[in-house]
Design a protein around this motif. Sequence first.
Motif, PDB file in Angstrom:
ATOM      1  N   VAL A   1       0.833  -1.202   0.000  1.00  8.98           N
ATOM      2  CA  VAL A   1       0.000   0.000   0.000  1.00  8.98           C
ATOM      3  C   VAL A   1       0.869   1.255   0.000  1.00  8.98           C
ATOM      4  O   VAL A   1       0.614   2.207  -0.750  1.00  8.98           O
ATOM      5  N   ILE A   2       1.900   1.256   0.805  1.00  8.52           N
ATOM      6  CA  ILE A   2       2.820   2.403   0.842  1.00  8.52           C
ATOM      7  C   ILE A   2       3.493   2.589  -0.521  1.00  8.52           C
ATOM      8  O   ILE A   2       3.619   3.717  -1.004  1.00  8.52           O
ATOM      9  N   ALA A   3       3.905   1.502  -1.151  1.00 14.76           N
ATOM     10  CA  ALA A   3       4.559   1.581  -2.460  1.00 14.76           C
ATOM     11  C   ALA A   3       3.607   2.121  -3.532  1.00 14.76           C
ATOM     12  O   ALA A   3       4.007   2.959  -4.356  1.00 14.76           O
ATOM     13  N   VAL A   4       2.368   1.669  -3.526  1.00 16.42           N
ATOM     14  CA  VAL A   4       1.387   2.151  -4.507  1.00 16.42           C
ATOM     15  C   VAL A   4       1.137   3.644  -4.303  1.00 16.42           C
ATOM     16  O   VAL A   4       1.120   4.424  -5.264  1.00 16.42           O
ATOM     17  N   TYR A   5       0.953   4.059  -3.071  1.00 16.33           N
ATOM     18  CA  TYR A   5       0.692   5.469  -2.784  1.00 16.33           C
ATOM     19  C   TYR A   5       1.895   6.339  -3.157  1.00 16.33           C
ATOM     20  O   TYR A   5       1.733   7.395  -3.777  1.00 16.33           O
ATOM     21  N   ALA A   6       3.096   5.907  -2.821  1.00 16.81           N
ATOM     22  CA  ALA A   6       4.305   6.676  -3.149  1.00 16.81           C
ATOM     23  C   ALA A   6       4.487   6.779  -4.661  1.00 16.81           C
ATOM     24  O   ALA A   6       4.862   7.845  -5.174  1.00 16.81           O
ATOM     25  N   THR A   7       4.219   5.697  -5.381  1.00 16.83           N
ATOM     26  CA  THR A   7       4.321   5.723  -6.838  1.00 16.83           C
ATOM     27  C   THR A   7       3.326   6.692  -7.451  1.00 16.83           C
ATOM     28  O   THR A   7       3.669   7.477  -8.339  1.00 16.83           O
ATOM     29  N   LEU A   8       2.099   6.648  -6.966  1.00 14.97           N
ATOM     30  CA  LEU A   8       1.072   7.570  -7.467  1.00 14.97           C
ATOM     31  C   LEU A   8       1.467   9.019  -7.214  1.00 14.97           C
ATOM     32  O   LEU A   8       1.337   9.872  -8.093  1.00 14.97           O
ATOM     33  N   GLN A   9       1.984   9.309  -6.021  1.00 13.60           N
ATOM     34  CA  GLN A   9       2.400  10.671  -5.704  1.00 13.60           C
ATOM     35  C   GLN A   9       3.589  11.117  -6.549  1.00 13.60           C
ATOM     36  O   GLN A   9       3.643  12.262  -7.003  1.00 13.60           O
ATOM     37  N   ALA A  10       4.539  10.221  -6.765  1.00 11.09           N
ATOM     38  CA  ALA A  10       5.715  10.564  -7.572  1.00 11.09           C
ATOM     39  C   ALA A  10       5.325  10.833  -9.020  1.00 11.09           C
ATOM     40  O   ALA A  10       5.807  11.801  -9.623  1.00 11.09           O
ATOM     41  N   LEU A  11       4.462   9.998  -9.581  1.00 11.28           N
ATOM     42  CA  LEU A  11       4.011  10.220 -10.955  1.00 11.28           C
ATOM     43  C   LEU A  11       3.266  11.533 -11.089  1.00 11.28           C
ATOM     44  O   LEU A  11       3.455  12.284 -12.059  1.00 11.28           O
ATOM     45  N   SER A  12       2.436  11.829 -10.129  1.00  7.85           N
ATOM     46  CA  SER A  12       1.697  13.092 -10.150  1.00  7.85           C
ATOM     47  C   SER A  12       2.636  14.288 -10.061  1.00  7.85           C
ATOM     48  O   SER A  12       2.477  15.270 -10.780  1.00  7.85           O
ATOM     49  N   LEU A  13       3.611  14.197  -9.184  1.00 14.36           N
ATOM     50  CA  LEU A  13       4.574  15.289  -9.026  1.00 14.36           C
ATOM     51  C   LEU A  13       5.370  15.516 -10.308  1.00 14.36           C
ATOM     52  O   LEU A  13       5.524  16.654 -10.762  1.00 14.36           O
ATOM     53  N   VAL A  14       5.842  14.442 -10.920  1.00 16.44           N
ATOM     54  CA  VAL A  14       6.616  14.561 -12.158  1.00 16.44           C
ATOM     55  C   VAL A  14       5.764  15.163 -13.270  1.00 16.44           C
ATOM     56  O   VAL A  14       6.182  16.096 -13.963  1.00 16.44           O
ATOM     57  N   PHE A  15       4.557  14.652 -13.436  1.00 16.92           N
ATOM     58  CA  PHE A  15       3.701  15.163 -14.505  1.00 16.92           C
ATOM     59  C   PHE A  15       3.339  16.622 -14.274  1.00 16.92           C
ATOM     60  O   PHE A  15       3.375  17.429 -15.204  1.00 16.92           O
ATOM     61  N   ASN A  16       2.970  16.963 -13.042  1.00 16.37           N
ATOM     62  CA  ASN A  16       2.607  18.349 -12.756  1.00 16.37           C
ATOM     63  C   ASN A  16       3.789  19.295 -12.926  1.00 16.37           C
ATOM     64  O   ASN A  16       3.624  20.428 -13.368  1.00 16.37           O
ATOM     65  N   THR A  17       4.985  18.844 -12.602  1.00 12.56           N
ATOM     66  CA  THR A  17       6.179  19.666 -12.798  1.00 12.56           C
ATOM     67  C   THR A  17       6.440  19.900 -14.283  1.00 12.56           C
ATOM     68  O   THR A  17       6.717  21.023 -14.710  1.00 12.56           O
ATOM     69  N   LEU A  18       6.344  18.830 -15.071  1.00 11.88           N
ATOM     70  CA  LEU A  18       6.550  18.963 -16.513  1.00 11.88           C
ATOM     71  C   LEU A  18       5.451  19.803 -17.167  1.00 11.88           C
ATOM     72  O   LEU A  18       5.729  20.653 -18.016  1.00 11.88           O
ATOM     73  N   ALA A  19       4.218  19.557 -16.776  1.00 10.08           N
ATOM     74  CA  ALA A  19       3.108  20.298 -17.375  1.00 10.08           C
ATOM     75  C   ALA A  19       3.111  21.756 -16.930  1.00 10.08           C
ATOM     76  O   ALA A  19       2.686  22.638 -17.684  1.00 10.08           O
ATOM     77  N   GLY A  20       3.604  22.023 -15.750  1.00 11.69           N
ATOM     78  CA  GLY A  20       3.627  23.394 -15.250  1.00 11.69           C
ATOM     79  C   GLY A  20       4.574  24.296 -16.014  1.00 11.69           C
ATOM     80  O   GLY A  20       4.439  25.518 -15.981  1.00 11.69           O
ATOM     81  N   SER A  21       5.504  23.706 -16.734  1.00  5.31           N
ATOM     82  CA  SER A  21       6.453  24.524 -17.495  1.00  5.31           C
ATOM     83  C   SER A  21       5.868  24.985 -18.833  1.00  5.31           C
ATOM     84  O   SER A  21       6.438  25.839 -19.486  1.00  5.31           O
ATOM     85  N   VAL A  22       4.738  24.429 -19.238  1.00  3.31           N
ATOM     86  CA  VAL A  22       4.075  24.833 -20.475  1.00  3.31           C
ATOM     87  C   VAL A  22       3.032  25.896 -20.135  1.00  3.31           C
ATOM     88  O   VAL A  22       2.174  25.674 -19.281  1.00  3.31           O
ATOM     89  N   PRO A  23       3.082  27.064 -20.771  1.00  3.87           N
ATOM     90  CA  PRO A  23       2.126  28.129 -20.444  1.00  3.87           C
ATOM     91  C   PRO A  23       0.682  27.722 -20.757  1.00  3.87           C
ATOM     92  O   PRO A  23       0.418  27.001 -21.695  1.00  3.87           O
ATOM     93  N   VAL A  24      -0.245  28.161 -19.982  1.00  5.10           N
ATOM     94  CA  VAL A  24      -1.702  28.025 -20.066  1.00  5.10           C
ATOM     95  C   VAL A  24      -2.148  26.569 -20.204  1.00  5.10           C
ATOM     96  O   VAL A  24      -2.834  26.048 -19.328  1.00  5.10           O
ATOM     97  N   ILE A  25      -1.799  25.899 -21.275  1.00  2.00           N
ATOM     98  CA  ILE A  25      -2.227  24.511 -21.483  1.00  2.00           C
ATOM     99  C   ILE A  25      -1.635  23.611 -20.404  1.00  2.00           C
ATOM    100  O   ILE A  25      -2.297  22.694 -19.916  1.00  2.00           O
ATOM    101  N   GLY A  26      -0.403  23.888 -19.995  1.00  2.00           N
ATOM    102  CA  GLY A  26       0.225  23.111 -18.936  1.00  2.00           C
ATOM    103  C   GLY A  26      -0.532  23.219 -17.633  1.00  2.00           C
ATOM    104  O   GLY A  26      -0.713  22.230 -16.919  1.00  2.00           O
ATOM    105  N   PHE A  27      -1.008  24.424 -17.323  1.00  2.00           N
ATOM    106  CA  PHE A  27      -1.798  24.621 -16.102  1.00  2.00           C
ATOM    107  C   PHE A  27      -3.080  23.812 -16.155  1.00  2.00           C
ATOM    108  O   PHE A  27      -3.460  23.160 -15.184  1.00  2.00           O
ATOM    109  N   LEU A  28      -3.748  23.833 -17.298  1.00  2.00           N
ATOM    110  CA  LEU A  28      -4.996  23.085 -17.440  1.00  2.00           C
ATOM    111  C   LEU A  28      -4.744  21.575 -17.366  1.00  2.00           C
ATOM    112  O   LEU A  28      -5.526  20.842 -16.754  1.00  2.00           O
ATOM    113  N   LEU A  29      -3.662  21.112 -17.976  1.00  2.00           N
ATOM    114  CA  LEU A  29      -3.311  19.692 -17.885  1.00  2.00           C
ATOM    115  C   LEU A  29      -2.998  19.289 -16.439  1.00  2.00           C
ATOM    116  O   LEU A  29      -3.431  18.233 -15.973  1.00  2.00           O
ATOM    117  N   ALA A  30      -2.233  20.125 -15.765  1.00  2.32           N
ATOM    118  CA  ALA A  30      -1.893  19.837 -14.371  1.00  2.32           C
ATOM    119  C   ALA A  30      -3.142  19.801 -13.507  1.00  2.32           C
ATOM    120  O   ALA A  30      -3.282  18.941 -12.630  1.00  2.32           O
TER     121      ALA A  30
END
Length: 144
Positions: A66-95
Motif C-alpha cells: 500500500v505504501i509503495a502504490v501510494y508513493a508511486t502515485l504521488q511521484a508520478l503526479s509530481l513529475v507530470f505536474n512539474t513537466l506540465a507546469g512549465s508549459v504556459p496556459v495549457i500546462g496549467f490546465l493539464l496539471a
Amino acid sequence: MATEQNVSAVEPAATTDTSLGPDGNVVALLAHVFTPISGILVYLLEEDNEFARYHAAHSVVFGIGVIAVYATLQALSLVFNTLAGSVPVIGFLLALFVTIIEIFVSLAIWLVVFVAWLYLLITAYQGEATRLPVVSSLAEKHLL
C-alpha cells in the motif's frame, strides 16, 4: 470418553496460545491493526503460533504494498505536474486535470485498501488463513 479427548486435543491454530499471551486469532488481528508496524512486531515477537505469524507476514507485505502504490502515485503526479507546469496556459490546465484525476484514483485506491484491510481483520479474528492474490505469494516466499 475417547472421542472427547480427540476433539479437545485437536484445536485450530487460531485458538491456541501464543508466546505473546492471547489466543492466536487475537494476535493475528493485532498484526493487522497498524499495518505494517504491528505486523512486523508480531512477526518478530511471536515464536509459537504459526497462524499469527502467517497473518503478521501478510500484514507486512500488504502494508508495504500500500505504501509503495501510494508513493508511486504521488511521484508520478509530481513529475507530470512539474513537466506540465512549465508549459504556459495549457500546462496549467493539464496539471489541474491530472490533479483531479489523481484525487479520484486515490479515493478509489483507498476505498479498496480499506475494504481489504477490514476483510483481513475480520478473517484473522475468525481464525481463517486468508489468501490475497499477490500478497500471499510474496509473504510465503519471503517471510514464511
